[in-house]
Design a protein around this motif. Sequence first.
Motif, PDB file in Angstrom:
ATOM      1  N   MET A   1       0.804  -1.224   0.000  1.00  0.00           N
ATOM      2  CA  MET A   1       0.000   0.000   0.000  1.00  0.00           C
ATOM      3  C   MET A   1       0.837   1.273   0.000  1.00  0.00           C
ATOM      4  SD  MET A   1      -3.195  -0.908   2.527  1.00  0.00           S
ATOM      5  CE  MET A   1      -2.174  -1.249   3.948  1.00  0.00           C
ATOM      6  N   ASP A   2       2.165   1.142  -0.063  1.00  0.00           N
ATOM      7  CA  ASP A   2       3.041   2.305   0.066  1.00  0.00           C
ATOM      8  C   ASP A   2       2.741   3.382  -0.977  1.00  0.00           C
ATOM      9  OD1 ASP A   2       5.957   3.632  -0.698  1.00  0.00           O
ATOM     10  OD2 ASP A   2       5.668   3.307   1.447  1.00  0.00           O
ATOM     11  N   GLY A   3       2.599   2.976  -2.231  1.00  0.00           N
ATOM     12  CA  GLY A   3       2.331   3.952  -3.291  1.00  0.00           C
ATOM     13  C   GLY A   3       1.012   4.667  -3.089  1.00  0.00           C
ATOM     14  N   MET A   4      -0.003   3.933  -2.682  1.00  0.00           N
ATOM     15  CA  MET A   4      -1.307   4.535  -2.442  1.00  0.00           C
ATOM     16  C   MET A   4      -1.253   5.534  -1.284  1.00  0.00           C
ATOM     17  SD  MET A   4      -4.936   2.630  -1.710  1.00  0.00           S
ATOM     18  CE  MET A   4      -4.304   1.836  -0.242  1.00  0.00           C
ATOM     19  N   MET A   5      -0.516   5.192  -0.239  1.00  0.00           N
ATOM     20  CA  MET A   5      -0.400   6.098   0.901  1.00  0.00           C
ATOM     21  C   MET A   5       0.302   7.390   0.503  1.00  0.00           C
ATOM     22  SD  MET A   5       0.224   3.777   4.317  1.00  0.00           S
ATOM     23  CE  MET A   5       1.421   2.603   3.689  1.00  0.00           C
TER      24      MET A   5
ATOM     25  N   ALA B   1      -0.087  13.195  -0.526  1.00  0.00           N
ATOM     26  CA  ALA B   1       0.064  14.308  -1.471  1.00  0.00           C
ATOM     27  C   ALA B   1      -1.253  15.078  -1.597  1.00  0.00           C
ATOM     28  CB  ALA B   1       0.507  13.794  -2.829  1.00  0.00           C
ATOM     29  N   ASP B   2      -2.363  14.360  -1.664  1.00  0.00           N
ATOM     30  CA  ASP B   2      -3.678  15.009  -1.735  1.00  0.00           C
ATOM     31  C   ASP B   2      -3.974  15.790  -0.459  1.00  0.00           C
ATOM     32  OD1 ASP B   2      -4.073  13.975  -4.248  1.00  0.00           O
ATOM     33  OD2 ASP B   2      -5.338  12.309  -3.575  1.00  0.00           O
ATOM     34  N   ILE B   3      -3.618  15.204   0.688  1.00  0.00           N
ATOM     35  CA  ILE B   3      -3.852  15.888   1.969  1.00  0.00           C
ATOM     36  C   ILE B   3      -3.000  17.148   2.054  1.00  0.00           C
ATOM     37  CG2 ILE B   3      -3.647  15.676   4.477  1.00  0.00           C
ATOM     38  CD1 ILE B   3      -4.144  12.646   4.126  1.00  0.00           C
TER      39      ILE B   3
ATOM     40  N   PRO C   1      -3.294   6.769   6.069  1.00  0.00           N
ATOM     41  CA  PRO C   1      -4.043   8.031   6.030  1.00  0.00           C
ATOM     42  C   PRO C   1      -5.075   7.977   4.908  1.00  0.00           C
ATOM     43  CG  PRO C   1      -1.873   8.329   5.053  1.00  0.00           C
ATOM     44  CD  PRO C   1      -1.937   6.913   5.525  1.00  0.00           C
ATOM     45  N   ALA C   2      -6.286   7.511   5.221  1.00  0.00           N
ATOM     46  CA  ALA C   2      -7.290   7.219   4.200  1.00  0.00           C
ATOM     47  C   ALA C   2      -8.138   8.436   3.850  1.00  0.00           C
ATOM     48  CB  ALA C   2      -8.191   6.090   4.687  1.00  0.00           C
TER      49      ALA C   2
END
Length: 492
Positions: A89-93, A98-100, A122-123
Motif C-alpha cells: 500500500m506504500d504507493g497509495m499512501m 500528497a492530496d492531503i 491516512p485514508a
Amino acid sequence: MESLKTFFHFALDWYWLPLVLLYAGVISTILIENRNPSKTVAWILVIIFFPIIGLLLYYFFGQKFGRVKKIKKINKEQTKRLTQQWEQMDGMMESFIADINTEIGDLSKVFRLLKNQRLSLPALQNNVKLLINGEQKFAQMLSDMEQAQFAIHMEYYIFELDTIGLQVLNLLERKAAEGVVVRLIVDSFGSPDMVKYMQKTTHSRIQFNAFLPVNFTSLANSNYRNHRKICVIDNHIGFIGGINISDKYCNDPKVKNRIYWRDTALRIEGLAVSMLQVNFWNSWNQTDGEPFLLEEGYLRQIKNNSCIRGNAAVGFVSSDPASIGPFNMEALLIAIGEAKHSVQLCTPYYIPSEELERALIIAASAGVKVELIIPAQSDSYFVQHASFSFLKPLLERGVHVYLYTKGFLHAKTACIDHKLTFIGTVNLDIRSFYINYEIAAIVSDAALCAQAEQQFELDKMSADWLTLELWKQRPRWKRGVDSLCRLLAPLL
C-alpha cells in the motif's frame, strides 16, 4: 534459650542492614530502567519518604520489565505480520498524503508520521460525524449496531452494567444469536463488574476477553490500562472518542447523574475504518481470544473499495506502554509546531510532558492563539492540584486557559488552524503519553473542524477565563498543595 536471645540482640542491632540492601537494590533497578528522569526521581522520593508503603507501591505498580518486554514482543510479531500489506500500500499512501498536503499544507506531516511509523493508513473519502455527549453517541451507535450483518467489535476501558450498559449488552447478545460475530474487550481495571459478570455467564455467545486481568499476583497490570474506546461495525462504521459505556455520560433527566458530563465522540464511515479494525485486532491478539485473520477481507477492502462516502481524510495514532515512541504526543507536537493561527485543546487532565508544555509556550509566544479548557473541578484531588501547578508558565506566556464550570469536562480534543482535528482517548498527561493504551483519530475535514471549533466556543461560554492575576490570587496554601502534588505528577 541463650542462643535465641543472642539472635534477637543481633537482629535488633543489625535490622537496618537488609533494609539498606533492599533499598539499594530497588533504587538501582529504577535507575537501570532509564525511565524519564522526573519519573525516576518521583519513585525514589516515594520509596525514601514512605519506607514500607513506597516499596509496596513500587512492587505492585512501578515495575515494568516483565510486562513491557512481553508487550514489545507482541508488537514486533504483529508488525511483521502486517509488513507485506504495508509495503503493497506504500504507493497509495504516498498519493493520499500528497492530496492531503494540497488541502492543509505542512500540517500533513502528521499523516506522514502515521505512515512512516506504520501506525495507520491516512485514508481519504471518509464521512465523519461529530457526536456530543453520551446522548448522541449511544443513540447513533445502537442504531448502527442494530443494522450489523457480519461483525461487531468493541474495546472499552469502562463498561458498566447500568441502564445503557445492559442495553448495549442485550443488543450484543441478540446480534450474536442472529449469527453476527461479536467480539468484546474491556479493561480489567476499569470494568471489574463486567469482567465478573461475563466470567459467571455460561450461555453468552459473545466472544469476551478481559484485557490484562488483575488479581493479587498481577496488580502491576493495573498500571497498564487499556484506555481505548473503540467500536467497529461490519468493518465500515467506526466509533472513537472519550465516551465509555456508562450512564454518567448521558445527561438525561431520567438518569440521576451527580454532575453534567461533557464529552466528545466521532463516527466514521469509509476506508479509514479498516485501520480502526487493525487497532482492534492488535488489542485482541494481546488477550486469550481465539485469533481472527485480517487477511479475510479487512485490508483487502482498503485496496479494492472505491466507494466515496465523504471528503474527510482520517488516520489513527495509537500508542501503548511498549511503543518505540510516545506517538500520540509526537503527532500533537507536529501539529502544534506547524500551527499558524490557532490551537484549541480540551482535556480533563493536564499534566504535560516538558515537550508539550514547551510547544504550547513557543506557539503562543510566536503569535498563535493557544487556548486550553480543563475542568474547574477534577474527579481526582491530586490530579486537580498537580494540573494547576502547570498553568502558571502558560499564563505568563500568553496561553488562554479556561476552567469549565458546567460540570466535568471529559473530552479529549484538539483543533489546529481550522484544518485538523484530534478526537480520541488521549489526555494531555504523562500517563496517556507513556503508560496507557491510547488511540486518537486525526481528521482533515473543513466541516468537522468548523463543528469542533463551534463546540469549543460553546464550552468556553460555560467556563471561567483564568488570567495570571486570578491565578496569583489563589490562596498560598492551595498553591503549596499544587507544588506538592506536582512532585507526584509523573506517577499520576
